[in-house]
Write a protein that holds these residues in place. Sequence first.
Motif: not given
Length: 445
Positions: A15-18, A63-73, A91-100
């Motif tokens: 997701r964006p910003n991870v 690719g970058g993702i436009e952080p627009d709405s949940k559906d678009i993301i 594939i490296i799947f990246m998540v953010d520990v702070r966003q959970g």
Amino acid sequence: MGKKKSRPIVAVVGRPNVGKSTLFNALAGEKISIVKDTPGITRDRIYADVTWLDMAFTLIDTGGIEPDSKDIILSQMREQAQIAIDTAEVIIFMVDVRQGLVDADSKVADMLRRSGKPVVLAVNKVDDFKKYMVDVYEFYNLGIGEPFAISAVGKLGIGELLDEVTSHFDASAAQEEEDDRIKVAIVGKPNVGKSSIINKLIGQNRVIVSDIAGTTRDAIDTEVTYQGKEYVFIDTAGLRRKNKIKEELERYMIIRTVSAVERADIVVLVIDATEGITEQDAKIAGIAHERGKAAIIAVNKWDAIEKGNKTVSEFTQKVRQILSFMPYAEILFISAVTGQRLFKLYETIDIVYENHAMRVATGVLNEIMTEAVALQQPPSDKGKKLRLYYITQVAVKPPTFVIFVNDKELMHFSYTRYIENQIREAFGFKGTPLKFIIRERKETK
């Protein structure tokens, strides 16, 4: 020297910003070489070469993702995941520990898991292992295996992550070793006629579509035997995505091209004669050049051009000008529609393939170098003169030479180019780039 394997491709999805680009920069280092005269390639950082211990791989940012709405993301993440599944080995799947754990993460994880590709889960922004470990374990719920805690900013945990990523490489690399067929990637912008060229070369209109629902094998490999020799054509065609955004489309095309080029010995860049050569063509050519592949430029739809007596030479000049970084490439004017000069492509592929794998004896190389030095004095700086002691070839595909000199700083790019031209004059090496490594050797009295 063993056979050179193609570099595995590793794609990053998230997701964006991870922190994808932070990881990208941490792994690729800031040393991404921007080659002065290779146009538009590494600027946009879509891919980078990474070496971990003795493993080299190509890291792709899907690719970058436009952080627009949940559906678009979610829809954009699915798109990214599809690109990764199509082109990457791991594939490296990246998540953010702070966003959970987020809903979109679970949905994309399902898609990745179903693909059967190895997925390594990276939980980013863990800059304090004690504090965050409990939160890291939550990501086991994604069902794609062990979460690796990392901090891309602090470069923590990256070693373990890469060990895991590279542990998935070997299986496919081992299979490739035995393959002696000539592998040819047919690349170019959409709609320049790549598929029709392949269909014409094969002699019947067959495009292999895989039967597994929901998969479009991107690069379609077609095996051909022509006059007793075996070839594999790697096609990057079939860009059937109804993609709204031109940038996305171009990014997708470049990722596809990188993955096809990586697996090939020879790259045939198809250009549309009616459009002329474009900046986008130069980008694609740059990928083959950076990767040290043999190159053929096929100008297609030549039947549609009004012929004057200067047409071929004018077009050739234009191509040479825009692709000035690959003067070694062979140029062919063809037509997939009429079949004009199409089978000359096989002959050119054979010649170029031999040159790409050619070895020159050390004795002969040193004769050429000695003569070159006698003809044109090496540069000197502040009274210090460049001395060239010795040259030897250390690898093929592409032919790679080491030159031992007294002072690396004095060995200007232009003098290396001069030596290269002398070697080319003697051996041709048509269609293949040559690589030169300059090493210093202390002067012995």
